[in-house]
Design a protein around this motif. Structure first.
Motif, mmCIF file in Angstrom:
data_model
loop_
_atom_site.group_PDB
_atom_site.id
_atom_site.type_symbol
_atom_site.label_atom_id
_atom_site.label_comp_id
_atom_site.label_asym_id
_atom_site.label_seq_id
_atom_site.Cartn_x
_atom_site.Cartn_y
_atom_site.Cartn_z
ATOM 1 N N GLU A 73 50.449 47.060 36.287
ATOM 2 C CA GLU A 73 49.525 47.866 37.098
ATOM 3 C C GLU A 73 49.719 49.348 36.835
ATOM 4 O O GLU A 73 48.764 50.123 36.799
ATOM 5 C CB GLU A 73 49.817 47.634 38.588
ATOM 6 C CG GLU A 73 49.300 46.346 39.124
ATOM 7 C CD GLU A 73 47.839 46.444 39.500
ATOM 8 O OE1 GLU A 73 47.422 47.499 40.005
ATOM 9 O OE2 GLU A 73 47.120 45.463 39.249
ATOM 10 N N LYS A 275 37.519 50.196 37.472
ATOM 11 C CA LYS A 275 37.262 49.234 38.546
ATOM 12 C C LYS A 275 38.056 49.558 39.816
ATOM 13 O O LYS A 275 39.064 50.249 39.754
ATOM 14 C CB LYS A 275 37.661 47.828 38.071
ATOM 15 C CG LYS A 275 36.873 47.313 36.881
ATOM 16 C CD LYS A 275 37.529 46.075 36.279
ATOM 17 C CE LYS A 275 38.830 46.418 35.606
ATOM 18 N NZ LYS A 275 39.539 45.260 35.065
ATOM 19 N N LEU A 276 37.598 48.994 40.929
ATOM 20 C CA LEU A 276 38.320 49.145 42.203
ATOM 21 C C LEU A 276 39.720 48.541 42.110
ATOM 22 O O LEU A 276 40.692 49.099 42.614
ATOM 23 C CB LEU A 276 37.528 48.439 43.316
ATOM 24 C CG LEU A 276 38.208 48.335 44.680
ATOM 25 C CD1 LEU A 276 38.357 49.708 45.331
ATOM 26 C CD2 LEU A 276 37.434 47.401 45.619
ATOM 27 N N GLY A 277 39.827 47.381 41.491
ATOM 28 C CA GLY A 277 41.127 46.693 41.404
ATOM 29 C C GLY A 277 41.295 46.055 40.042
ATOM 30 O O GLY A 277 40.687 46.501 39.062
ATOM 31 N N LYS A 279 43.546 46.359 37.953
ATOM 32 C CA LYS A 279 43.704 47.548 37.098
ATOM 33 C C LYS A 279 44.427 47.249 35.787
ATOM 34 O O LYS A 279 44.269 47.980 34.822
ATOM 35 C CB LYS A 279 44.489 48.627 37.851
ATOM 36 C CG LYS A 279 43.801 49.133 39.111
ATOM 37 C CD LYS A 279 42.797 50.201 38.787
ATOM 38 C CE LYS A 279 42.303 50.887 40.051
ATOM 39 N NZ LYS A 279 41.239 51.866 39.784
ATOM 40 N N SER A 413 43.252 41.918 53.834
ATOM 41 C CA SER A 413 43.029 43.077 54.716
ATOM 42 C C SER A 413 43.960 42.987 55.929
ATOM 43 O O SER A 413 44.619 43.967 56.310
ATOM 44 C CB SER A 413 41.559 43.106 55.150
ATOM 45 O OG SER A 413 41.364 44.068 56.145
ATOM 46 N N GLU A 426 49.458 53.843 48.402
ATOM 47 C CA GLU A 426 49.409 53.175 47.102
ATOM 48 C C GLU A 426 50.777 52.828 46.529
ATOM 49 O O GLU A 426 50.965 51.765 45.958
ATOM 50 C CB GLU A 426 48.641 54.017 46.079
ATOM 51 C CG GLU A 426 47.129 53.975 46.262
ATOM 52 C CD GLU A 426 46.503 52.624 45.897
ATOM 53 O OE1 GLU A 426 47.206 51.739 45.407
ATOM 54 O OE2 GLU A 426 45.289 52.470 46.133
ATOM 55 N N PRO A 431 48.291 48.175 48.809
ATOM 56 C CA PRO A 431 46.815 48.236 48.768
ATOM 57 C C PRO A 431 46.211 47.444 47.603
ATOM 58 O O PRO A 431 45.091 46.958 47.685
ATOM 59 C CB PRO A 431 46.533 49.737 48.608
ATOM 60 C CG PRO A 431 47.710 50.393 49.240
ATOM 61 C CD PRO A 431 48.880 49.516 48.899
ATOM 62 N N ARG A 432 46.979 47.303 46.536
ATOM 63 C CA ARG A 432 46.516 46.509 45.394
ATOM 64 C C ARG A 432 46.052 45.118 45.819
ATOM 65 O O ARG A 432 45.093 44.575 45.271
ATOM 66 C CB ARG A 432 47.665 46.383 44.384
ATOM 67 C CG ARG A 432 47.372 45.506 43.200
ATOM 68 C CD ARG A 432 48.633 45.030 42.505
ATOM 69 N NE ARG A 432 49.534 44.288 43.385
ATOM 70 C CZ ARG A 432 49.347 43.029 43.779
ATOM 71 N NH1 ARG A 432 48.300 42.353 43.354
ATOM 72 N NH2 ARG A 432 50.204 42.445 44.589
ATOM 73 N N ARG A 435 42.523 45.438 46.964
ATOM 74 C CA ARG A 435 41.639 45.830 45.866
ATOM 75 C C ARG A 435 41.416 44.655 44.917
ATOM 76 O O ARG A 435 40.307 44.402 44.475
ATOM 77 C CB ARG A 435 42.225 47.040 45.127
ATOM 78 C CG ARG A 435 42.193 48.313 45.949
ATOM 79 C CD ARG A 435 42.514 49.572 45.163
ATOM 80 N NE ARG A 435 43.941 49.785 44.994
ATOM 81 C CZ ARG A 435 44.624 49.472 43.898
ATOM 82 N NH1 ARG A 435 44.004 48.951 42.862
ATOM 83 N NH2 ARG A 435 45.921 49.700 43.831
ATOM 84 N N ASP A 436 42.494 43.928 44.636
ATOM 85 C CA ASP A 436 42.355 42.777 43.733
ATOM 86 C C ASP A 436 41.554 41.645 44.383
ATOM 87 O O ASP A 436 40.801 40.937 43.701
ATOM 88 C CB ASP A 436 43.737 42.237 43.322
ATOM 89 C CG ASP A 436 44.414 43.131 42.292
ATOM 90 O OD1 ASP A 436 43.784 44.115 41.848
ATOM 91 O OD2 ASP A 436 45.574 42.852 41.924
ATOM 92 N N GLN A 438 39.110 41.861 46.381
ATOM 93 C CA GLN A 438 37.683 42.152 46.538
ATOM 94 C C GLN A 438 36.844 41.637 45.360
ATOM 95 O O GLN A 438 35.641 41.434 45.485
ATOM 96 C CB GLN A 438 37.470 43.661 46.739
ATOM 97 C CG GLN A 438 36.035 44.069 47.007
ATOM 98 C CD GLN A 438 35.430 43.392 48.227
ATOM 99 O OE1 GLN A 438 35.885 43.586 49.342
ATOM 100 N NE2 GLN A 438 34.410 42.558 48.028
#
Ligand code: MFK
Length: 561
Positions: A73, A275-277, A279, A413, A426, A431-432, A435-436, A438
């Motif tokens: 990541e 991308k949002l997640g 990564k 969440s 972060e 938070p990953r 994000r992942d 989603q």
């Protein structure tokens, strides 16, 4: 004006409290629900083998995989368009940790287990357990693995001997030196869902194999560093004409190779997606211009041909959802033993216990449904599924993918919230998780696309009706000793069956579409409650029964008893 001495900022060392972070746990040891599912579904003679595979991988989730995924990541993919001398090379550089995750995947047979003859019809159940353990701790290396599995399945089903014999052993290899992964290039600018708008053309090249070259833009290609990919294109005739819509599409296999000048043969990588997640996962836009391609399946049957592939990746998506949920839940539980608030560890606060129990029940529900799909899929692949159960599988798969995708976002969440502010920072790595998660309701078909697929399955082969019929029989057979929640399951089932009968009688397509998502989710939750009850009866444990009760009350809207 000078401030009084006591109001001056105090040095750091006066404030001595430091919070311990959560520690990754052995996800197999921690997960009673997973072990209950394995005990229920894998026969006694195969259980030691299944247990060994799952224990070995579970052991890695407590440390090495966690470290590798954090590193992957942190060292995100980079695209280098040109070499120092100006040659176009389009090299995608990934973290060494990403490569190490590929090696672990091969060594632990996360794809190959699904095809392992030693496990017979149970191979997919054991594999589902492996995906559940691996995905969330793999920096989503599960994405290339999902597509690799799908490619192996397609090649075994419809691949010509030459491609099958050369590529399948590598896709299923346990040796990191020979293991390869496959991509799946479907999305184009006009359509992620409406694949029938694909613009890429396939030009026949005359005799010999490969017979075609591809020309077009692929807008969203995940795991772009894979050695091969399956894709769709429109075969053109000698005048350059092609059949429009999804009936003009054909499936192709392409191999990603470097030309002597260093660039990719027939491919230019336009850019990596921001991308949002996910990564660590390289996702790119590609221009194809003269890329050699092997046709798989008949011309114009591309969408039915890719449905095999979509079924496998949707199954993986579902197991990845339960994986994301389990990771969030077990990290939150571990942290609750380390964090104190209002005079005691937060694990001792009844309301926090309840929140964790809700997360566990939700995760167990998602896992149970994945396991049911894995069991059906394994029997299907071994030719041991009746026609009626094949329909159940057809309709239950989109339901599973759409239900678990939504649950993954909700539970991750909740998981972040269980850490308070730390869950929103972060560098905790937390938070990953959200994000992942989603991406899970989005890729491989959004919630709405899958809800409509349920209607397609009903219109074409009565699969929704068959699946509801099977559910009704399972609900009727549940053990009432599990508590009044069994009546709740039965009542909600009656209401769902009644609504479906009304819709069928009206025959109003717009009304069916209007209701499709609600029906998909309600069906998913009902299956999960039913499966949790069955597993609880098999396990005979209070904990499994509690998961069933908690899930049913939360999801089926029971009274506040
Ligand atoms: C960590 C987890 C790993 C996840 C991996 C992620 C990798 C991400 C990379 C990606 O590829 S993301 C892209 C994902 N894209 C999609 O999932 C596509 C979403 N769109 C759909 O699913 C559409 O519903 C679909 C393209 C399948 C259908 O569109 P059409 O053009 O409206 O199809 P149509 O005309 O209804 O059906 C054409 C034929 O296909 C029919 O057969 P016949 O011609 O024989 O009548 C259908 O019955 C058949 N068909 C369609 N969907 C089917 C199916 N058959 C079986 N199963 C299905 N699901």
């Amino acid at each position: 004006m000078s401030l009084p001495p006591h109001s001056e900022p105090r040095p750091d060392h006066v404030a001595t409290f430091l919070q311990e972070g959560p520690l990754p746990v052995d996800l197999y040891l921690a997960d009673d629900a997973l072990r209950d599912e394995i005990a229920r579904r894998v026969p006694a003679e195969l259980r030691p083998d299944a247990d060994r595979r799952l224990s070995q991988l579970g052991h890695l989730t407590a440390g090495p995989l966690w470290t590798l995924s954090r590193q992957a990541e942190a060292e995100q993919p980079e695209l280098l368009h040109y070499d120092p001398w100006g040659r176009r090379i389009d090299a995608i550089k990934v973290s060494p940790a990403w490569d190490a995750l590929a090696a672990v995947s091969a060594q632990h047979g996360i794809v190959a287990t699904g095809y392992d003859d030693a496990l017979g019809v149970h191979a997919r159940v054991v594999q589902a357990g492996l995906i559940h353990l691996f995905s969330a701790t793999s920096a989503i290396f599960s994405c290339p693995l999902a597509m690799t599995d799908a490619a192996a399945r397609v090649l075994l089903d419809i691949g010509p001997d030459t491609l099958r014999d050369r590529l399948v052993p590598r896709l299923l290899s346990d040796n990191p030196e020979t293991f390869i992964t496959s991509g799946q290039w479907m999305t184009e600018r006009p359509g992620g869902s409406d694949v029938g708008r694909t613009e890429t053309i396939a030009v026949p090249t005359g005799d010999g194999d490969p017979h075609y070259t591809l020309h077009g833009v692929k807008w969203f290609t995940s795991a772009t560093t894979s050695e091969m990919a399956l894709t769709l294109a429109r075969v053109v005739d000698a005048d350059g004409n092609a059949v429009p819509g999804s009936r003009g599409l054909t499936m192709f296999l392409v191999e990603v190779e470097r030309a002597a000048h260093g660039g990719l043969d027939g491919i230019q990588v336009r850019r990596l997606k921001d991308k949002l997640g996910t990564k660590a996962l390289p996702t790119a836009e590609l221009s194809l211009d003269g890329l050699q391609a092997h046709r798989l399946g008949p011309i114009g049957r591309g969408v039915p041909s890719i449905s095999t592939m979509l079924h496998i990746t949707r199954y993986w998506n579902s197991c990845s959802s339960s994986s994301a949920m389990a990771q969030a839940t077990f990290l939150a539980r571990d942290y609750a033993t380390r964090r104190e608030a209002f005079g005691r560890p937060i694990i001792e606060h009844p309301l926090h216990q309840r929140t964790l129990a809700d997360m566990e029940a939700e995760t167990a529900g998602a896992l149970a449904l994945c396991m049911e799909i894995a069991s059906l899929l394994g029997r299907h692949e071994h030719g041991q599924l009746s026609e009626a159960d094949a329909k159940v599988l057809r309709a239950l798969l989109p339901v599973t993918k759409l239900t678990t995708g939504k649950q993954a976002v909700a539970v991750t969440s909740e998981g972040l919230e269980a850490f308070g502010g730390a869950g929103y920072v972060e560098d905790t790595g937390l938070p990953r998780m959200l994000r992942d998660a989603q991406v899970l309701p989005i890729w491989e078909g959004t919630t709405n696309v899958l809800s409509l697929d349920l209607l397609r399955a009903e219109a074409k082969e009565g699969a929704l009706s068959a699946m509801i019929g099977a559910l009704g029989r399972r609900v009727a057979a549940l053990d009432r000793a599990l508590g009044p929640e069994i009546d709740l399951v039965a009542a909600v089932f009656q209401s769902l069956a009644g609504r479906l009968a009304e819709l069928a009688e009206d025959g109003d397509r717009a009304a069916m579409e209007w209701e499709a998502r609600r029906i998909g989710l309600a069906t998913g939750h009902l299956w999960q409650a039913t499966l949790l009850a069955e597993t609880a009866t098999h396990a005979g444990s209070d904990a499994a029964a509690a998961r069933f009760r908690t899930f049913s009350r939360n999801r089926l809207g029971g009274p506040l008893a």
